[in-house]
Design a protein around this motif. Structure first.
Motif, short mmCIF file in Angstrom:
data_model
loop_
_atom_site.label_atom_id
_atom_site.label_comp_id
_atom_site.label_asym_id
_atom_site.label_seq_id
_atom_site.Cartn_x
_atom_site.Cartn_y
_atom_site.Cartn_z
N ILE A 1 0.83 -1.21 0.00
CA ILE A 1 0.00 0.00 0.00
C ILE A 1 0.86 1.26 0.00
CG2 ILE A 1 -1.54 1.39 1.47
CD1 ILE A 1 -2.95 -1.28 2.20
N PHE A 2 1.87 1.31 0.87
CA PHE A 2 2.68 2.52 0.95
C PHE A 2 3.64 2.67 -0.23
CE2 PHE A 2 1.19 2.48 5.34
CZ PHE A 2 0.85 3.82 5.48
N GLU A 3 3.93 1.58 -0.91
CA GLU A 3 4.74 1.66 -2.12
C GLU A 3 3.92 2.12 -3.32
OE1 GLU A 3 6.17 -2.29 -2.40
OE2 GLU A 3 7.74 -2.04 -0.89
N ASN A 4 2.60 1.97 -3.23
CA ASN A 4 1.71 2.30 -4.35
C ASN A 4 0.52 3.15 -3.89
OD1 ASN A 4 2.80 0.26 -6.58
ND2 ASN A 4 2.67 -0.85 -4.63
N TYR A 5 0.75 4.00 -2.90
CA TYR A 5 -0.33 4.67 -2.21
C TYR A 5 -1.25 5.46 -3.15
CZ TYR A 5 -2.61 6.59 1.94
OH TYR A 5 -3.53 6.89 2.92
N LYS A 6 -0.68 6.29 -4.01
CA LYS A 6 -1.49 7.14 -4.89
C LYS A 6 -2.33 6.31 -5.86
CE LYS A 6 1.39 11.29 -4.70
NZ LYS A 6 2.19 12.27 -5.49
N ASP A 7 -1.75 5.22 -6.35
CA ASP A 7 -2.47 4.38 -7.31
C ASP A 7 -3.61 3.61 -6.64
OD1 ASP A 7 -0.82 5.18 -9.37
OD2 ASP A 7 0.56 3.49 -9.12
N LEU A 8 -3.45 3.28 -5.37
CA LEU A 8 -4.45 2.48 -4.67
C LEU A 8 -5.50 3.32 -3.96
CD1 LEU A 8 -2.08 -0.18 -3.04
CD2 LEU A 8 -3.58 -0.52 -5.02
N LEU A 9 -5.25 4.62 -3.79
CA LEU A 9 -6.14 5.49 -3.03
C LEU A 9 -7.51 5.61 -3.71
CD1 LEU A 9 -6.02 7.32 -0.48
CD2 LEU A 9 -5.52 9.22 -2.01
N PRO A 10 -8.58 5.25 -3.02
CA PRO A 10 -9.92 5.35 -3.62
C PRO A 10 -10.32 6.81 -3.86
CG PRO A 10 -9.91 3.90 -1.70
CD PRO A 10 -8.61 4.65 -1.69
N ASP A 11 -11.25 7.00 -4.77
CA ASP A 11 -11.78 8.33 -5.06
C ASP A 11 -12.91 8.64 -4.09
OD1 ASP A 11 -12.78 10.69 -6.02
OD2 ASP A 11 -12.88 10.05 -8.11
N MET A 12 -12.57 9.31 -3.00
CA MET A 12 -13.55 9.56 -1.96
C MET A 12 -14.63 10.55 -2.38
SD MET A 12 -14.21 8.22 0.88
CE MET A 12 -12.65 7.34 0.97
N THR A 13 -14.32 11.39 -3.38
CA THR A 13 -15.32 12.35 -3.86
C THR A 13 -16.59 11.64 -4.31
OG1 THR A 13 -13.55 13.82 -4.63
CG2 THR A 13 -15.76 14.22 -5.49
N ILE A 14 -16.42 10.52 -4.98
CA ILE A 14 -17.56 9.77 -5.48
C ILE A 14 -18.40 9.22 -4.33
CG2 ILE A 14 -18.24 7.70 -6.77
CD1 ILE A 14 -15.80 8.11 -8.53
N LEU A 15 -17.74 8.56 -3.37
CA LEU A 15 -18.48 7.95 -2.26
C LEU A 15 -19.19 8.99 -1.41
CD1 LEU A 15 -19.32 5.54 -0.59
CD2 LEU A 15 -17.12 5.64 0.59
N LEU A 16 -18.54 10.13 -1.16
CA LEU A 16 -19.17 11.17 -0.35
C LEU A 16 -20.37 11.78 -1.07
CD1 LEU A 16 -16.07 12.91 1.26
CD2 LEU A 16 -17.61 11.23 2.27
N GLY A 17 -20.29 11.80 -2.40
CA GLY A 17 -21.45 12.26 -3.18
C GLY A 17 -22.61 11.30 -3.04
#
Length: 340
Positions: free
Chosen positions: A237-253
């Motif tokens: 996860i920490f080696e690929n953090y940006k690629d694995l980070l979910p798009d929270m904007t969608i879920l919060l919408g």
């Protein structure tokens, strides 16, 4: 509390269509993480490193801290028990309603507990040795800014503040308090990787603190508490953090719309939240029966929030899912609201 948390679908012999009871990323575990773990399976024939050293260093680099300020734990829950063991027999304050494991950890270490209203934390004086503050709070999403927390930490230098940031990535309203560690030693931050990356079965969290308290926590920590696959998942996860980070904007919408829909149903009042989860106040004390109705009639799982200290049978908690699953819940709640 061994039993009574969210995601208790194991208690039902039901093929649930959707699970609204657990506040984790709704799309499930990344296929990239799963693929990586499949390749790491042979490693389980060996013991994990006693202190998860490589992962510790990666977490420290990510947060721009020294490795002596990081402690990897078997989920955030182990962190709370580890922390309270260092404060054995002293005094603690817990803002309610909130995550029950703070209380259980304090009781195990024989701490005398004072409960305070979580919403009033900035207006309260503290003389306790330890204060627990979930930010954003579970179950209602209530949050405090970095400046507000700094005021507390600075104002009560003899009190250790434990800020639980397990859900910090599920809101845009506030930022992490990690920057405060540079200036204050009476601050412990607890983080979780299980919610954001949907790996709760692996149990993976960590503590960020001063080197001084980190040394004390390390001395009380059990070796090999974090298993090999959890460590490997964390490293990936920490080696690929940006690629694995979910798009929270969608879920919060999705969650914002769901709150509006639920609030429009007779007998239900949403307590607004800027996270992916929120409380609903029921006109009648029917939390348990509503949960069973949704489970058995519609195969949907929600969180009966009545066992949060400070709440009762008037409260349930909902964590947003996809629009399609949210629609299933809204329709089911509408049908329940017109039952005789």
């Amino acid at each position: 509390m061994i039993y009574g948390h969210g995601d208790d679908g194991y208690r039902y012999n039901i093929p649930f269509k959707a699970n609204f009871s657990s506040n984790i990323w709704h799309e499930g575990t990344s296929k990239k993480i799963l693929s990586h773990l499949e390749q790491q399976l042979p490693l389980i024939s060996n013991y994990p490193t006693p202190n998860a050293d490589v992962l510790t260093q990666k977490v420290a680099e990510f947060h721009r801290l020294n490795s002596s300020q990081v402690l990897i734990t078997n989920g955030a829950t182990e962190a709370f028990y580890n922390i309270t063991s260092v404060f054995w027999g002293k005094k603690a304050a817990i803002g309610i309603p909130t995550f029950s494991e703070y209380e259980d950890a304090c009781n195990k270490s024989v701490l005398k507990i004072r409960y305070y209203d979580r919403s009033e934390v900035v207006n309260i004086s503290f003389t306790e040795d330890l204060v627990f503050l979930c930010n954003p709070n579970n179950p209602n999403g209530l949050s405090n800014s970095v400046s507000e927390i700094e005021k507390l930490v600075k104002g009560f230098p003899n009190t250790m503040f434990v800020v639980d940031e397990a859900y910090i990535d599920f809101t845009f309203k506030i930022e992490s308090c990690v920057s405060l560690l540079e200036r204050y030693t009476n601050l412990i931050i607890v983080k979780s990787l299980t919610k954001l990356f949907s790996i709760p079965g692996l149990r993976l969290g960590y503590i960020l603190c001063s080197p001084q308290i980190g040394k004390k926590l390390q001395q009380s920590k059990m070796p090999w508490s974090v298993n090999t696959l959890a460590i490997e998942a964390g490293k990936f996860i920490f080696e690929n953090y940006k690629d694995l980070l979910p798009d929270m904007t969608i879920l919060l919408g999705y969650c914002k719309k769901l709150q509006q829909q639920v609030n429009a149903i007779k007998g239900l009042t949403v307590i607004p939240s800027q996270t992916n989860y929120f409380l609903v106040q029921l006109e009648k004390p029917d939390a348990s029966s509503l949960k069973d109705y949704l489970a058995h009639t519609h195969h949907l799982l929600i969180r009966d929030a009545s066992n949060f200290r400070g709440l009762d049978q008037h409260y349930i908690r909902i964590a947003s899912q996809s629009p399609e699953k949210n629609e299933l819940l809204v329709n089911a709640l509408q049908q329940w609201s017109i039952l005789p």
